[in-house]
Write an enzyme that holds these catalytic residues in place. Structure first.
Site, mmCIF file in Angstrom:
data_model
loop_
_atom_site.group_PDB
_atom_site.id
_atom_site.type_symbol
_atom_site.label_atom_id
_atom_site.label_comp_id
_atom_site.label_asym_id
_atom_site.label_seq_id
_atom_site.Cartn_x
_atom_site.Cartn_y
_atom_site.Cartn_z
ATOM 1 N N CYS A 1 8.240 -5.378 0.191
ATOM 2 C CA CYS A 1 9.357 -5.113 -0.735
ATOM 3 C C CYS A 1 10.159 -3.687 -0.457
ATOM 4 C CB CYS A 1 8.867 -4.997 -2.077
ATOM 5 S SG CYS A 1 8.515 -6.663 -2.874
ATOM 6 N N LYS B 1 14.849 -5.015 -10.835
ATOM 7 C CA LYS B 1 13.904 -5.362 -9.812
ATOM 8 C C LYS B 1 14.158 -4.193 -8.735
ATOM 9 C CE LYS B 1 10.456 -6.785 -7.161
ATOM 10 N NZ LYS B 1 9.481 -7.518 -7.135
ATOM 11 N N GLU C 1 9.181 -10.378 -10.022
ATOM 12 C CA GLU C 1 7.649 -10.339 -10.077
ATOM 13 C C GLU C 1 7.447 -8.885 -9.688
ATOM 14 O OE1 GLU C 1 5.199 -12.745 -10.757
ATOM 15 O OE2 GLU C 1 4.695 -10.605 -11.061
HETATM 16 C C1 UDX Z 1 5.312 -3.135 -4.552
HETATM 17 C C2 UDX Z 1 5.577 -2.783 -6.131
HETATM 18 O O1 UDX Z 1 4.688 -1.768 -6.418
HETATM 19 C C3 UDX Z 1 5.394 -4.000 -6.913
HETATM 20 O O2 UDX Z 1 5.827 -3.725 -8.387
HETATM 21 C C4 UDX Z 1 6.594 -5.104 -6.446
HETATM 22 O O3 UDX Z 1 6.764 -6.288 -7.318
HETATM 23 C C5 UDX Z 1 6.372 -5.218 -5.060
HETATM 24 O O4 UDX Z 1 6.432 -4.023 -4.168
HETATM 25 P P1 UDX Z 1 3.370 -3.797 -3.239
HETATM 26 O O5 UDX Z 1 4.213 -3.530 -1.924
HETATM 27 O O6 UDX Z 1 2.549 -5.100 -3.117
HETATM 28 O O7 UDX Z 1 4.144 -3.710 -4.507
HETATM 29 O O8 UDX Z 1 2.266 -2.596 -2.957
HETATM 30 P P2 UDX Z 1 2.371 -0.972 -3.496
HETATM 31 O O9 UDX Z 1 1.220 -0.821 -4.253
HETATM 32 O O10 UDX Z 1 3.627 -0.731 -4.204
HETATM 33 O O11 UDX Z 1 2.281 -0.048 -2.064
HETATM 34 C C6 UDX Z 1 3.508 0.182 -1.336
HETATM 35 C C7 UDX Z 1 3.175 1.104 -0.109
HETATM 36 O O12 UDX Z 1 3.144 2.297 -0.760
HETATM 37 C C8 UDX Z 1 1.874 0.714 0.519
HETATM 38 O O13 UDX Z 1 2.077 0.883 1.827
HETATM 39 C C9 UDX Z 1 0.941 1.835 0.117
HETATM 40 O O14 UDX Z 1 -0.082 2.110 0.697
HETATM 41 C C10 UDX Z 1 2.214 3.099 -0.058
HETATM 42 N N1 UDX Z 1 1.864 4.078 -1.237
HETATM 43 C C11 UDX Z 1 1.630 3.812 -2.637
HETATM 44 C C12 UDX Z 1 1.674 5.256 -0.763
HETATM 45 O O15 UDX Z 1 1.972 5.554 0.574
HETATM 46 N N2 UDX Z 1 1.456 6.343 -1.989
HETATM 47 C C13 UDX Z 1 1.360 6.070 -3.186
HETATM 48 O O16 UDX Z 1 0.982 6.980 -3.932
HETATM 49 C C14 UDX Z 1 1.187 4.675 -3.205
#
Ligand code: UDX
Ligand code: ADP
Length: 463
Positions: free
Chosen positions: A276, A220, A161
């Protein structure tokens, strides 16, 4: 042709994914099962505000499909028995005990599922790995199924996913790609095709790619490691910006406009969270170490080290700025979730920052638009074995943000919820003790506006 699907695990991945599959395939009966009785009750609640997870757009999808061809149940055996295809979408947390403690993925829930599927199944089935798993987990599942089953045959597919929480429904409706890994045998290829058919109901064919099982599993982990690496890279530069007087927002924009680099995922923050990134990188590190690839392991480990440093650095900065003592001082937290538009708090930076401040006897007062008080209390308790008494004395949860600000010395922004930008900052300034500090861990507030009001503001990566 698949007409009956079961998904084991009704969490952040299983719930939204199955809701969208059911919505787009009205001819397929989709049953999502979970051991957690309360969770299933919440998924079935007629009040859609009570769904166990918050995701923009999710309740609309559930409303359309639930009761039509989407069902939530605790009867795991019945759903397994009836299904032609079973998605495994249970949690795979980092091991907290034994060999690989703190690094390897704990596969006990996966193994339990495999054993249950083997025991119950009387007909051939396709098993789909949806949870993020270490490379070659399919081999383990296949082994259990073949050695404990009733002589029926199983085909294993890996279909990781890629949805991100907070944008799950949009990501599911128009994914960048769908990845399906399977065995190269004719039976394996047939199984792959049946899953391709399900996604083809709404995803263009050129976006559905098929690979071997091992490539799919590793892709993944790698995708998440690359994304997290970008955040650690920009966060490392945020510290350099603070030391040199450069501005990370400007640097990030300039760097991101290079089309080879791109603008996404280079926003400096108090550190990435979520279920993740950390888990998957630890997994990658563990696998590399197990294979004797020390340099590969330490290369990826650095992404985690940087992330831990960024959280600690943020908390330490608060303490230093408040004249090296936060004891007895009220500090308001804006946000607790690991990112906006979700009620998920797993690995949220807020937990670690709060923990460090509570150790220093600060009084942390938290407001988050979607996270419940019991969850916040659980997160802090789970992380540290401090006494209940100290935690309840030093951690308050406020349903009204303006109450959290009253008589506080500082505000710390931990999550980038949109509503924070629109607060009445003049009113907030008046209600706080002076000097009134704001520590913007997400760079979302207009610092010149806040400075004009009188705030002393410190944002990540800016002086
Ligand atoms: C992530 C992956 O994006 C997704 O493809 C995978 O399936 C699961 O893991 P998720 O953990 O739901 O998704 O959120 P994501 O939007 O990736 O953000 C992860 C973390 O990074 C958050 O704490 C977010 O605030 C942080 N982040 C994201 C930053 O600090 N800076 C950024 O530029 C982007
Ligand atoms: P994710 O973010 O991966 O979806 P969650 O923790 O939100 O993780 O969801 C996983 C769900 O799987 C939980 O609701 C848990 O109760 C459920 N689960 C774990 N093991 C089993 C099992 N053997 N049978 C049914 N459900 C299970």
């Amino acid at each position: 042709m698949i007409e009956n699907i079961c998904c084991i695990g009704a969490g952040y991945v299983g719930g939204p994914t199955m809701a969208v599959i059911a919505l787009k395939n009205p001819h397929i009966k989709v049953t999502v099962v979970d051991l957690n009785v309360q969770r299933i009750k919440d998924w079935n609640d007629s009040d859609l505000h009570k769904l166990p997870i918050y995701e923009p757009g999710l309740s609309e999808v559930v409303e359309k499909a639930r009761g039509r061809n989407l069902f939530f149940s605790t009867d795991v055996d019945k759903a397994i028995d009836e299904a032609q295809m079973i998605f495994i979408s249970v949690n795979t947390p980092t091991k907290t005990y034994g060999v690989g403690k703190g690094m390897a993925a704990d596969l006990k829930y996966i193994e339990l599922c495999a054993r249950q599927i083997a025991m119950v199944s009387q007909t051939n089935k396709i098993i789909v790995e949806k949870s993020t798993l270490p490379v070659r987990t399919a081999e383990t599942i296949q082994n259990i199924l073949d050695n404990t089953g009733n002589g029926v045959s199983f085909q294993i597919l890996s279909n990781p996913e890629f949805l991100a929480e907070g944008t799950a429904i949009a990501d599911l409706e128009s994914p960048d790609r769908i990845l399906i890994g399977g065995n190269e045998t004719p039976e394996g290829q047939m199984a792959i095709q049946s899953l391709v058919d399900i996604y083809s109901s709404w995803v263009p064919k050129d976006k559905i790619i098929t690979t071997s099982l091992w490539s799919s599993e590793l892709s993944k982990l790698t995708a998440n490691a690359f994304l997290a690496q970008r955040i650690s890279s920009i966060n490392s530069l945020s510290e350099l910006c603070e030391a040199t007087g450069a501005n990370i927002v400007e640097v990030s924009k300039a760097v991101g406009m290079d089309s080879r680099i791109g603008s996404k995922f280079i926003q400096a923050s108090v550190g990435f969270g979520g279920s993740c990134f950390q888990k998957d990188i630890l997994n990658l590190v563990y696998i590399s170490k197990s294979l004797g690839l020390e340099e590969v392991a330490s290369y990826w480990e650095q992404v985690i080290i940087m992330n831990n440093h960024q959280r600690t650095r943020f908390a330490t900065n608060i303490i230093k700025t408040l004249y090296n003592t936060v004891s007895g001082k009220k500090i308001a937290f804006l946000g607790w979730a690991f990112k906006k538009d979700t009620n998920d708090t797993r690995e949220s930076a807020a937990i670690y920052v709060a923990d460090q401040l509570i150790e220093e006897n600060a009084n942390v007062s938290v407001y988050d638009p979607r996270v419940s008080e019991p969850q916040i209390r659980y997160d802090v308790k789970y992380l540290n074995s401090r006494s209940e008494e100290k935690n309840s004395k030093h951690l308050k949860v406020e349903p009204d943000p303006y109450k959290a600000f009253e008589d506080s010395h500082a505000i710390a922004v931990l999550t980038e919820w949109d509503e924070f930008r629109d607060y009445d900052w003049e009113r907030i300034y008046k209600s706080m003790l002076k000097p009134a500090f704001v520590f913007d861990g997400r760079n979302i507030l207009d610092s010149s506006k806040l400075k004009a009001i009188g705030f002393k503001i410190k944002s990540i990566g800016k002086v």
